[in-house]
Enzyme design. Structure first.
Site, PDB file in Angstrom:
ATOM      1  N   ASN A 161      30.369  41.265  26.470  1.00 22.59           N
ATOM      2  CA  ASN A 161      29.060  41.291  25.794  1.00 22.59           C
ATOM      3  C   ASN A 161      28.321  42.614  25.944  1.00 22.59           C
ATOM      4  OD1 ASN A 161      28.766  40.609  28.495  1.00 22.59           O
ATOM      5  ND2 ASN A 161      26.876  39.489  28.152  1.00 22.59           N
ATOM      6  N   GLU A 211      29.084  36.778  38.771  1.00 23.92           N
ATOM      7  CA  GLU A 211      27.899  36.753  37.911  1.00 23.92           C
ATOM      8  C   GLU A 211      28.309  35.986  36.667  1.00 23.92           C
ATOM      9  OE1 GLU A 211      25.242  36.820  35.555  1.00 23.92           O
ATOM     10  OE2 GLU A 211      26.001  38.765  34.928  1.00 23.92           O
ATOM     11  N   CYS A 267      23.844  37.292  29.037  1.00 22.52           N
ATOM     12  CA  CYS A 267      23.705  36.159  29.961  1.00 22.52           C
ATOM     13  C   CYS A 267      22.234  35.899  30.285  1.00 22.52           C
ATOM     14  CB  CYS A 267      24.511  36.391  31.222  1.00 22.52           C
ATOM     15  SG  CYS A 267      24.142  37.953  32.020  1.00 22.52           S
ATOM     16  N   GLU A 313      24.134  41.607  42.629  1.00 20.39           N
ATOM     17  CA  GLU A 313      24.488  42.989  42.339  1.00 20.39           C
ATOM     18  C   GLU A 313      23.206  43.817  42.381  1.00 20.39           C
ATOM     19  OE1 GLU A 313      26.670  41.889  38.500  1.00 20.39           O
ATOM     20  OE2 GLU A 313      28.162  43.099  39.516  1.00 20.39           O
TER      21      GLU A 313
HETATM   22  O1  TXE Z   1      34.783  35.045  29.381  1.00 20.55           O
HETATM   23  P1  TXE Z   1      35.859  35.037  30.470  1.00 20.55           P
HETATM   24  P2  TXE Z   1      35.030  35.044  27.838  1.00 20.55           P
HETATM   25  C1  TXE Z   1      30.452  33.237  28.919  1.00 20.55           C
HETATM   26  C2  TXE Z   1      30.073  32.817  27.548  1.00 20.55           C
HETATM   27  C3  TXE Z   1      31.351  32.908  26.797  1.00 20.55           C
HETATM   28  C4  TXE Z   1      32.305  32.428  27.839  1.00 20.55           C
HETATM   29  C5  TXE Z   1      33.699  32.860  27.644  1.00 20.55           C
HETATM   30  O2  TXE Z   1      29.631  31.491  27.580  1.00 20.55           O
HETATM   31  O3  TXE Z   1      31.377  32.120  25.669  1.00 20.55           O
HETATM   32  O4  TXE Z   1      31.806  32.984  29.045  1.00 20.55           O
HETATM   33  O5  TXE Z   1      33.756  34.269  27.410  1.00 20.55           O
HETATM   34  C6  TXE Z   1      38.701  37.964  32.543  1.00 20.55           C
HETATM   35  N1  TXE Z   1      41.501  35.830  36.246  1.00 20.55           N
HETATM   36  N2  TXE Z   1      30.222  34.618  29.205  1.00 20.55           N
HETATM   37  O6  TXE Z   1      36.158  34.246  27.351  1.00 20.55           O
HETATM   38  O7  TXE Z   1      37.090  34.373  29.969  1.00 20.55           O
HETATM   39  C7  TXE Z   1      38.665  38.291  31.062  1.00 20.55           C
HETATM   40  O8  TXE Z   1      39.853  38.922  30.645  1.00 20.55           O
HETATM   41  C8  TXE Z   1      40.881  37.018  36.212  1.00 20.55           C
HETATM   42  C9  TXE Z   1      29.114  34.910  30.040  1.00 20.55           C
HETATM   43  O9  TXE Z   1      35.071  36.463  27.470  1.00 20.55           O
HETATM   44  O10 TXE Z   1      35.224  34.520  31.694  1.00 20.55           O
HETATM   45  C10 TXE Z   1      37.436  39.166  30.978  1.00 20.55           C
HETATM   46  O11 TXE Z   1      37.751  40.483  31.404  1.00 20.55           O
HETATM   47  N3  TXE Z   1      40.184  37.449  35.164  1.00 20.55           N
HETATM   48  C11 TXE Z   1      29.098  36.274  30.499  1.00 20.55           C
HETATM   49  C12 TXE Z   1      36.493  38.501  31.996  1.00 20.55           C
HETATM   50  O12 TXE Z   1      37.341  37.782  32.885  1.00 20.55           O
HETATM   51  C13 TXE Z   1      40.073  36.635  34.105  1.00 20.55           C
HETATM   52  C14 TXE Z   1      29.656  37.320  29.673  1.00 20.55           C
HETATM   53  C15 TXE Z   1      35.483  37.520  31.361  1.00 20.55           C
HETATM   54  O13 TXE Z   1      36.215  36.585  30.606  1.00 20.55           O
HETATM   55  C16 TXE Z   1      40.693  35.370  34.089  1.00 20.55           C
HETATM   56  C17 TXE Z   1      30.791  36.901  28.903  1.00 20.55           C
HETATM   57  C18 TXE Z   1      41.438  34.979  35.227  1.00 20.55           C
HETATM   58  N4  TXE Z   1      42.074  33.815  35.306  1.00 20.55           N
HETATM   59  C19 TXE Z   1      31.009  35.580  28.677  1.00 20.55           C
HETATM   60  N5  TXE Z   1      40.420  34.785  32.900  1.00 20.55           N
HETATM   61  C20 TXE Z   1      27.910  36.726  31.277  1.00 20.55           C
HETATM   62  N6  TXE Z   1      27.418  35.903  32.184  1.00 20.55           N
HETATM   63  O14 TXE Z   1      27.451  37.846  31.118  1.00 20.55           O
HETATM   64  C21 TXE Z   1      39.638  35.637  32.205  1.00 20.55           C
HETATM   65  N7  TXE Z   1      39.453  36.770  32.924  1.00 20.55           N
END
Ligand code: TXE
Length: 487
Positions: A151, A249, A283, A463
Site C-alpha cells: 500500500n 504491524e 492501515c 516502530e
Molecule cells: O498482505 P500480506 P496482502 C491487509 C489488507 C489486505 C490484506 C492482504 O486487509 O487486503 O492485508 O494484503 C508477505 N511469510 N493489509 O495480501 O499477504 C507478502 O509477500 C512471509 C494491511 O498484500 O500480509 C508481502 O510482502 N511473508 C497492511 C507482505 O507479506 C509473507 C498493508 C504483506 O502481504 C507471507 C497491506 C508468509 N507466509 C495489506 N505471506 C497494513 N496494515 O498496512 C505473505 N507475505
C-alpha cells in the site's frame, strides 16, 4: 518493461530457480514487467552474504552508517521524479500522492534514522554509593528480515530497513510482490550510498515462498513485518519455536468519533481524506465513522456530497485525487464487501458502481468509486472486517460512553480519530479508546520520534524513533564492582 533483479551480496542477480512473476499495472491491467520468483535457495545465498558482512558492519562507526543512510536519502531526492512515476504506476496511486507523501517520507525515513542512531546511547545505572556500575550495551541482532506490503511500498520498506541498518544489522528485505519496483530502484543505489556488499540484500517473490523461507530461516534472528493480520498470525506461529524477535504491524478497522461540538467543516474535510486517501488502502484510514446523533444527518450529507465529487482518474494525471486499487483480486474483494453490505440491508449513499474508465489507457484498470454505507449493525462483517478499500460505514451514537463502546467494538486497535472542541472530552476519549494511535482533530500527522503500532489484532511491538532502534538491538546488561561503597 521492467526486468527486476534480486540484490544479494552486492550483486544484482536473477533467481536461482529461474522463475518469474508478472507485475501488473493497476490503472491499465497491463503487464509492467517481470519479478524474480525467489525461493529458499536465494534466501540461503543472501544469508551467506549477510553473515560475511555482519562482523565488519556491526563494528562500523555510527557516523559511517549514518553517512550511508544520508547518501541513500540524497539519491532518493535526486531520483525523486522517477520514483514518483514508478510508485504511481506500480501501485495505482495518484502521482500527486506519491510526490507529496510516499517518496518524500521515504527519504525522510532514511535521514531520520541516520540522525537517530547518533543519539541512541547505551544506558548506565550507578547506585548511590557508586559500588557498582551497571551498563546496558545495545548490540545489533545480526541478520534481520524486513517484509513490507503494497500500500505504501517505498515508504514502509524504508521505515523498516533504515533503523535495522542504522543499528548495525545486515538486512534481508522482501518488498511486496505486487509493488516491487521502487525497492528494486533503491537496491541499485545501495553500493553508491556506501553500503558494503552483503549488508543490504533484497529478495523479490511470493510471500508464501521466499517470504516464508526468510521467516523460517534459523540464522535470521528478527522479523519486522507489515501486512495483513492473518499473515502476521501465521508468521508468529512459524517463528514461535525459534524465539525470534517479532514486530508485527497489521490491519485496522479504525473508528473516527465525530462529536456534535466538533469543528464541523474541518471534521468533514479531514474525514473524507482519512477515509479515501490512497483509495482507502492505508492501515490508518478511517473505516467506521461514528457520528453523534444530533449532527448525524448534516454530517452524513456533507460527507456524501464531498465524496461524490471524488472521481477516480488516471493516476498519471496530475489533477487526479483518487487512482486505481492495487489489483484485480483486491478490487473484487472490495466489491464483494459492498455487495454483501447490500445483502445485509445497507443503504448505499454513494459509490457502489464501478466507475467508467477515466480514459482509453485505463479501460481495463481497477477503479472503485468512494462508497459510503449506512444502516448496518455494529456486529456485521462489514463493520468488523478490514476492507482496505474506499468503503466506509456510518453509525450514530447518543453519548460519549456509547461512542467509546462502539469504537472499541472491534478485534482491531490501530488508530482512532476524535473530533471535538471539548479539551477534557478529547483526552478522556483518547485514553479510553483501545488503539496504539489516537489523533485529536487531525489525521496522519507524523513525528518520526513517536511510537507507531497497534493493539489487539493490529499488531505487536512499536516502530518509530528509539522504539525501532530498541527492536533492532539486543540489550546486554554488564555489572562491575568499583571497589567503592559496600557490596
Ligand atoms: O498482505 P500480506 P496482502 C491487509 C489488507 C489486505 C490484506 C492482504 O486487509 O487486503 O492485508 O494484503 C508477505 N511469510 N493489509 O495480501 O499477504 C507478502 O509477500 C512471509 C494491511 O498484500 O500480509 C508481502 O510482502 N511473508 C497492511 C507482505 O507479506 C509473507 C498493508 C504483506 O502481504 C507471507 C497491506 C508468509 N507466509 C495489506 N505471506 C497494513 N496494515 O498496512 C505473505 N507475505
Amino acid at each position: 518493461m521492467f526486468h527486476l533483479k534480486n540484490l544479494i551480496g552486492g550483486e544484482l542477480t536473477d533467481p536461482q530457480g529461474g522463475g518469474w512473476i508478472e507485475n501488473i499495472e493497476p490503472a491499465t491491467g497491463g503487464v509492467l514487467g517481470q519479478i524474480p520468483r525467489s525461493q529458499s535457495a536465494d534466501v540461503e545465498q543472501a544469508v551467506q552474504a549477510a553473515s560475511s558482512a555482519f562482523p565488519t558492519w556491526s563494528q562500523t562507526s555510527f557516523e559511517e552508517r549514518s553517512s550511508c543512510l544520508r547518501r541513500w536519502g540524497a539519491l532518493i531526492a535526486q531520483h525523486s521524479e522517477a520514483l514518483v512515476a514508478a510508485e504511481s504506476m506500480d501501485n495505482g496511486k495518484p502521482v500527486s500522492l506519491a510526490r507529496t507523501v510516499d517518496i518524500p517520507r521515504a527519504q525522510k525515513n532514511l535521514e531520520f534514522f541516520a540522525g537517530a542512531i547518533e543519539h541512541f546511547a547505551s544506558e548506565s545505572h550507578i547506585p548511590a554509593d557508586a559500588s557498582y556500575i551497571h551498563y546496558t550495551h545495545r548490540k545489533p541482532i545480526g541478520i534481520v528480515g524486513c517484509i513490507s506490503p503494497w500500500n505504501l511500498p517505498l515508504y514502509l520498506f524504508t521505515w523498516k530497513i533504515a533503523p535495522a541498518l542504522a543499528a548495525g544489522n545486515c538486512v534481508i528485505a522482501k518488498p511486496s510482490e505486487i509493488t516491487p519496483v521502487t525497492a528494486w530502484m533503491l537496491s541499485q543505489w545501495a553500493a553508491e550510498a556506501g553500503f558494503p556488499k552483503g549488508v543490504f540484500n533484497v529478495l523479490h517473490g511470493y510471500g508464501h515462498e521466499v517470504g516464508q523461507a526468510i521467516v523460517e530461516h534459523p540464522r535470521i534472528k528478527a522479523i519486522s513485518f507489515t501486512g495483513g493480520t492473518q499473515t502476521g498470525a501465521h508468521i508468529a506461529r512459524t517463528t514461535a519455536g525459534q524465539f525470534k524477535k517479532l514486530s508485527l504491524e497489521l490491519g485496522g478497522k479504525n473508528p473516527a468519533l465525530i462529536f456534535a461540538d466538533c469543528d464541523f467543516d474541518a471534521a468533514v474535510r479531514t474525514t473524507v481524506r482519512s477515509s479515501f486517501a490512497n483509495q482507502g488502502q492505508i492501515c490508518l484510514c478511517s473505516s467506521r465513522i461514528l457520528i453523534e446523533e444530533s449532527i448525524y444527518p448534516a454530517f452524513r450529507d456533507a460527507l456524501v456530497a464531498k465524496a461524490k465529487r471524488i472521481v477516480p482518474g488516471d493516476p498519471k494525471d496530475a489533477a487526479t485525487k483518487m487512482g486505481a486499487v492495487v489489483s484485480a483480486s483486491h478490487r473484487d474483494k472490495v466489491l464483494g464487501y459492498i455487495q454483501s453490505a447490500r445483502e445485509q440491508g445497507a443503504t448505499v449513499l454513494c459509490g457502489r458502481e464501478v466507475p467508467p474508465a477515466p480514459n482509453e489507457r485505463c479501460a481495463n484498470g481497477f477503479f472503485i468509486q468512494p462508497t459510503i454505507l449506512e444502516g448496518l449493525d455494529a456486529e456485521c462483517s462489514i463493520n468488523q472486517e478490514e476492507i482496505f478499500g474506499p468503503v466506509i460505514t456510518l453509525q450514530s451514537f447518543r453519548s460519549e460512553t456509547e461512542a467509546i463502546d462502539l469504537a472499541n467494538n472491534s478485534t482491531y486497535g490501530l488508530a482512532a480519530t476524535i473530533w471535538t472542541q471539548d479539551v477534557g472530552r478529547a483526552h478522556r476519549v483518547a485514553s479510553q479508546v483501545e488503539s496504539g494511535i489516537a489523533w485529536i482533530n487531525c489525521w496522519l500527522v507524523r513525528d518520526l520520534r513517536t511510537p507507531f503500532g497497534g493493539v489487539k489484532a493490529s499488531g505487536v511491538g512499536r516502530e518509530g524513533g528509539f522504539e525501532a532502534l530498541r527492536f533492532f538491538t539486543e540489550p546486554q546488561n554488564v555489572s562491575i564492582p568499583t571497589g567503592m561503597g559496600s557490596h
